[in-house]
Design a protein around this motif. Structure first.
Motif, PDB file in Angstrom:
ATOM      1  N   VAL A  58       1.460  -5.684  -1.530  1.00  0.00           N
ATOM      2  CA  VAL A  58       1.402  -4.803  -2.698  1.00  0.00           C
ATOM      3  C   VAL A  58       0.185  -5.048  -3.583  1.00  0.00           C
ATOM      4  CG1 VAL A  58       3.850  -4.266  -2.768  1.00  0.00           C
ATOM      5  CG2 VAL A  58       3.019  -6.254  -3.990  1.00  0.00           C
ATOM      6  N   GLU A  59      -0.337  -6.258  -3.584  1.00  0.00           N
ATOM      7  CA  GLU A  59      -1.526  -6.555  -4.394  1.00  0.00           C
ATOM      8  C   GLU A  59      -2.754  -5.789  -3.897  1.00  0.00           C
ATOM      9  OE1 GLU A  59       0.374  -8.932  -2.935  1.00  0.00           O
ATOM     10  OE2 GLU A  59       1.495  -9.564  -4.712  1.00  0.00           O
ATOM     11  N   GLN A  60      -2.711  -5.304  -2.669  1.00  0.00           N
ATOM     12  CA  GLN A  60      -3.842  -4.579  -2.076  1.00  0.00           C
ATOM     13  C   GLN A  60      -3.633  -3.070  -2.095  1.00  0.00           C
ATOM     14  OE1 GLN A  60      -4.352  -6.212   1.852  1.00  0.00           O
ATOM     15  NE2 GLN A  60      -4.874  -8.238   1.079  1.00  0.00           N
ATOM     16  N   ILE A  61      -2.594  -2.620  -2.789  1.00  0.00           N
ATOM     17  CA  ILE A  61      -2.241  -1.196  -2.785  1.00  0.00           C
ATOM     18  C   ILE A  61      -2.434  -0.607  -4.181  1.00  0.00           C
ATOM     19  CG2 ILE A  61      -0.370   0.444  -2.425  1.00  0.00           C
ATOM     20  CD1 ILE A  61       0.785  -1.541  -0.410  1.00  0.00           C
ATOM     21  N   ALA A  62      -3.103   0.543  -4.240  1.00  0.00           N
ATOM     22  CA  ALA A  62      -3.304   1.251  -5.505  1.00  0.00           C
ATOM     23  C   ALA A  62      -2.099   2.122  -5.854  1.00  0.00           C
ATOM     24  CB  ALA A  62      -4.564   2.106  -5.445  1.00  0.00           C
ATOM     25  N   SER A  63      -1.526   2.786  -4.826  1.00  0.00           N
ATOM     26  CA  SER A  63      -0.391   3.665  -5.100  1.00  0.00           C
ATOM     27  C   SER A  63       0.478   3.847  -3.858  1.00  0.00           C
ATOM     28  CB  SER A  63      -0.860   5.035  -5.598  1.00  0.00           C
ATOM     29  OG  SER A  63      -1.549   5.731  -4.581  1.00  0.00           O
ATOM     30  N   ILE A  64       1.731   4.191  -4.132  1.00  0.00           N
ATOM     31  CA  ILE A  64       2.693   4.529  -3.093  1.00  0.00           C
ATOM     32  C   ILE A  64       3.323   5.854  -3.504  1.00  0.00           C
ATOM     33  CG2 ILE A  64       4.823   3.879  -1.910  1.00  0.00           C
ATOM     34  CD1 ILE A  64       4.134   0.950  -2.573  1.00  0.00           C
ATOM     35  N   ASP A  65       3.206   6.852  -2.630  1.00  0.00           N
ATOM     36  CA  ASP A  65       3.708   8.187  -2.938  1.00  0.00           C
ATOM     37  C   ASP A  65       4.969   8.463  -2.132  1.00  0.00           C
ATOM     38  OD1 ASP A  65       4.102  10.891  -3.439  1.00  0.00           O
ATOM     39  OD2 ASP A  65       1.957  11.341  -3.419  1.00  0.00           O
ATOM     40  N   LEU A  66       6.094   8.600  -2.840  1.00  0.00           N
ATOM     41  CA  LEU A  66       7.399   8.821  -2.214  1.00  0.00           C
ATOM     42  C   LEU A  66       7.905  10.246  -2.414  1.00  0.00           C
ATOM     43  CD1 LEU A  66       9.109   5.563  -3.560  1.00  0.00           C
ATOM     44  CD2 LEU A  66       8.087   5.904  -1.300  1.00  0.00           C
ATOM     45  N   ARG A  67       7.030  11.170  -2.810  1.00  0.00           N
ATOM     46  CA  ARG A  67       7.482  12.515  -3.157  1.00  0.00           C
ATOM     47  C   ARG A  67       7.840  13.393  -1.960  1.00  0.00           C
ATOM     48  NH1 ARG A  67       2.592  14.169  -6.904  1.00  0.00           N
ATOM     49  NH2 ARG A  67       1.588  13.009  -5.248  1.00  0.00           N
ATOM     50  N   PHE A  68       7.386  13.020  -0.787  1.00  0.00           N
ATOM     51  CA  PHE A  68       7.568  13.880   0.374  1.00  0.00           C
ATOM     52  C   PHE A  68       8.784  13.452   1.191  1.00  0.00           C
ATOM     53  CE2 PHE A  68       3.114  13.501  -0.792  1.00  0.00           C
ATOM     54  CZ  PHE A  68       2.856  14.816  -1.160  1.00  0.00           C
TER      55      PHE A  68
END
Length: 134
Positions: A113-123
């Motif tokens: 998670v420290e290497q992630i800018a965003s997680i999109d769960l909308r789909f």
């Protein structure tokens, strides 16, 4: 935030009043076009629906929903959660939160998670993970 003022709102969407500057209350700030449409002196059934879903989400045991400092709601289908620290932004739809959480649980052990800018769960059938720019 509405009209550049902070308001204290309960989980049922009832506006309890303006929040004084420098208040010791530490709650997530909720912004966005959805919030700008609320009635300060009336019922807000859509806001209540959103708050009940967010309340459940923020009280889950998942570490990505801990210490949320800001929630931007443009619509029930377009919500962004911002953290206090270096955790990624979470994009989600309040209409299918449970599905998104189930999909996230499947991939979460493999994420750094420290290497992630965003997680999109909308789909409904996919998760979009955006890495940090290095």
């Amino acid at each position: 935030v509405k009209a550049d003022e902070l308001y204290l709102v309960d989980v049922d969407g009832v506006v309890l009043g303006a929040l004084a500057s420098g208040s010791a209350i530490r709650l997530p700030i909720i912004t966005g076009s959805f919030v700008k449409r609320i009635h300060l002196d009336g019922d807000n059934p859509e806001l209540a629906q959103a708050f009940h879903t967010l309340h459940t989400l923020l009280h889950s045991s998942h570490p990505l929903f801990d210490q949320i400092r800001k929630i931007q709601i443009e619509s029930l289908e377009n919500v962004i959660l911002f953290h206090n620290d270096s955790l990624p932004q979470i994009y989600l739809s309040l209409l299918n939160v449970e599905q998104g959480l189930r999909r996230l649980e499947k991939i979460y052990p493999d994420l750094v998670v420290e290497q992630i800018a965003s997680i999109d769960l909308r789909f409904q059938k996919r998760i979009i993970v955006t890495p940090n720019k290095s």
